[in-house]
Motif scaffolding. Structure first.
Motif: not given
Length: 114
Positions: A13-17, A66, A83-86, A89, A114
């Motif tokens: 999900q967005p924000g994940g790592s 990131r 980190n903080s994946l968008k 990416d 998401s």
């Protein structure tokens, strides 16, 4: 010739790592600059991050702050901590040396959604 095998991708999900690994079939200790690259659908492959044999790193502006690249010469492995994946990416990620390139591996798919 050294072969490269990337792993660790997946759906996040967005924000994940995620942490990607690149295992080389031979020694990478003599290769000064190893890097990660990515190719999004319909786009050209682009450089993401580079690490030298001395540990110096450099990042594309789009991932700076990131992503973290590292290498373990004893294990012939290069890592990419993301980190903080968008959503932007999302791509197939590859590792390789700087040109002249080794044969490209199959890459590992990273999907941020998401």
């Amino acid at each position: 010739q050294v072969q490269l095998v990337e792993s660790g991708g997946g759906l996040v999900q967005p924000g994940g790592s995620l942490r990607l690994s690149c295992a080389a079939s031979g020694s990478i200790s003599s290769i000064n600059r190893m890097g990660w690259y990515r190719q999004a659908p319909g786009k050209q492959r682009e450089w993401v991050a580079i690490v030298t044999s001395g540990g110096t790193t450099n990042y594309a502006d789009s991932v700076k702050g990131r992503f973290i690249i590292s290498r373990d010469n004893a294990k012939n492995t290069v890592y990419l901590q993301m980190n903080s994946l968008k959503a932007e990416d999302t791509a197939v990620y590859y590792c390789n040396r700087l040109a002249p390139y080794l044969p490209w591996g199959q890459g590992t798919q990273v999907t941020v959604s998401s």
